[in-house]
Write a protein that holds these residues in place. Sequence first.
Motif, short mmCIF file in Angstrom:
data_model
loop_
_atom_site.label_atom_id
_atom_site.label_comp_id
_atom_site.label_asym_id
_atom_site.label_seq_id
_atom_site.Cartn_x
_atom_site.Cartn_y
_atom_site.Cartn_z
N ILE A 67 39.54 58.08 -4.80
CA ILE A 67 38.66 57.98 -5.96
C ILE A 67 37.25 58.42 -5.60
N SER A 68 36.83 58.17 -4.37
CA SER A 68 35.51 58.63 -3.94
C SER A 68 35.42 60.16 -3.99
N GLU A 69 36.52 60.83 -3.67
CA GLU A 69 36.53 62.29 -3.75
C GLU A 69 36.32 62.74 -5.20
N VAL A 70 37.03 62.08 -6.12
CA VAL A 70 36.91 62.45 -7.54
C VAL A 70 35.52 62.12 -8.07
N THR A 71 35.03 60.92 -7.78
CA THR A 71 33.71 60.54 -8.29
C THR A 71 32.62 61.44 -7.70
N GLY A 72 32.82 61.90 -6.47
CA GLY A 72 31.86 62.83 -5.87
C GLY A 72 31.79 64.13 -6.66
N ILE A 73 32.94 64.64 -7.07
CA ILE A 73 32.97 65.86 -7.89
C ILE A 73 32.25 65.62 -9.21
N LEU A 74 32.57 64.51 -9.86
CA LEU A 74 31.95 64.21 -11.16
C LEU A 74 30.45 63.99 -11.02
N ASP A 75 30.04 63.29 -9.97
CA ASP A 75 28.61 63.06 -9.77
C ASP A 75 27.87 64.39 -9.58
N HIS A 76 28.50 65.31 -8.84
CA HIS A 76 27.87 66.62 -8.67
C HIS A 76 27.77 67.36 -10.01
N LEU A 77 28.85 67.36 -10.77
CA LEU A 77 28.83 68.06 -12.06
C LEU A 77 27.81 67.44 -13.01
N LEU A 78 27.63 66.13 -12.91
CA LEU A 78 26.65 65.46 -13.78
C LEU A 78 25.21 65.85 -13.46
N THR A 79 24.97 66.38 -12.27
CA THR A 79 23.61 66.79 -11.92
C THR A 79 23.28 68.19 -12.42
N LEU A 80 24.29 68.93 -12.85
CA LEU A 80 24.06 70.32 -13.24
C LEU A 80 23.32 70.42 -14.57
N ASP A 81 22.43 71.37 -14.62
CA ASP A 81 21.69 71.64 -15.85
C ASP A 81 21.59 73.16 -16.00
N PRO A 82 22.18 73.75 -17.03
CA PRO A 82 22.70 73.09 -18.22
C PRO A 82 24.05 72.41 -17.96
N MET A 83 24.37 71.58 -18.91
CA MET A 83 25.62 70.82 -18.87
C MET A 83 26.81 71.78 -18.95
N PRO A 84 27.73 71.72 -17.97
CA PRO A 84 28.93 72.57 -18.08
C PRO A 84 29.80 72.13 -19.25
N PRO A 85 30.60 73.02 -19.80
CA PRO A 85 31.53 72.63 -20.88
C PRO A 85 32.49 71.55 -20.39
N LEU A 86 32.92 70.68 -21.29
CA LEU A 86 33.83 69.59 -20.93
C LEU A 86 35.09 70.07 -20.20
N PRO A 87 35.70 71.19 -20.60
CA PRO A 87 36.88 71.63 -19.85
C PRO A 87 36.59 71.94 -18.39
N VAL A 88 35.34 72.28 -18.05
CA VAL A 88 35.00 72.53 -16.65
C VAL A 88 35.12 71.24 -15.84
N PHE A 89 34.65 70.14 -16.43
CA PHE A 89 34.80 68.85 -15.75
C PHE A 89 36.28 68.56 -15.52
N LEU A 90 37.07 68.72 -16.54
CA LEU A 90 38.50 68.46 -16.44
C LEU A 90 39.14 69.36 -15.39
N ASP A 91 38.79 70.64 -15.42
CA ASP A 91 39.35 71.59 -14.48
C ASP A 91 39.01 71.22 -13.03
N GLN A 92 37.79 70.79 -12.79
CA GLN A 92 37.37 70.42 -11.44
C GLN A 92 38.15 69.21 -10.93
N VAL A 93 38.34 68.21 -11.78
CA VAL A 93 39.08 67.02 -11.36
C VAL A 93 40.55 67.38 -11.13
N ILE A 94 41.13 68.19 -12.00
CA ILE A 94 42.52 68.60 -11.82
C ILE A 94 42.67 69.44 -10.55
#
Length: 197
Positions: A67-94
């Motif tokens: 779970i730390s691996e997944v939350t690390g990915i999400l935390d990184h994506l949450l820092t990006l500006d502009p906000m990536p499209p929602l499917p990008v978040f999903l794609d990264q976790v998958i």
Amino acid sequence: MPRVSEAHLAARRQQILDAAVRCFTRNGFHQTSMQDVIKEADLSVGAFYRYFKSKNELIMAIAGTKISEVTGILDHLLTLDPMPPLPVFLDQVISQVEATLAADQTVRIAVQVWGEATHDDEVAEVVRDVYGRIRERMVRIAERAKDSGQLPADADAFGVGAAIFGLIQGYILQRILVGSVNQQIYVEGVRSLLGKV
């Protein structure tokens, strides 16, 4: 008696976790005894129990690492500006799910843990905590998606976050139980469901 280094302790702990992953993946959670894991780890009983007292503790440690691996990915994506499209978040976790399947199959253990959580309060508590952390990040992603105009202003961020999290769990279940699921097609399907993003 010489003092054991932190690096040695960490390596021994990882040796046990790796052995547990192999056993749980090969035989299932219920069919694996502590003795099986001890034998797989090639340790004495005393050395093993210095680190873990039960299968539940092993599961908690394995889940926490993944779970730390997944939350690390999400935390990184949450820092990006502009906000990536929602499917990008999903794609990264998958992508992380697929990398884990290719490396050590621990995603298969997750499905076993979900079942175990339905009747073991200790495991259920861990699952609530671990998956709650992912869902909380998905809600934050949904809030940012609203702020960036990807979602309607009146969208319920908690509901959207829970739904995105459900899409990840759905992918995992299809991947493990049904067989091959094409990641790109799955993410494109989500993109189509979301419409414009």
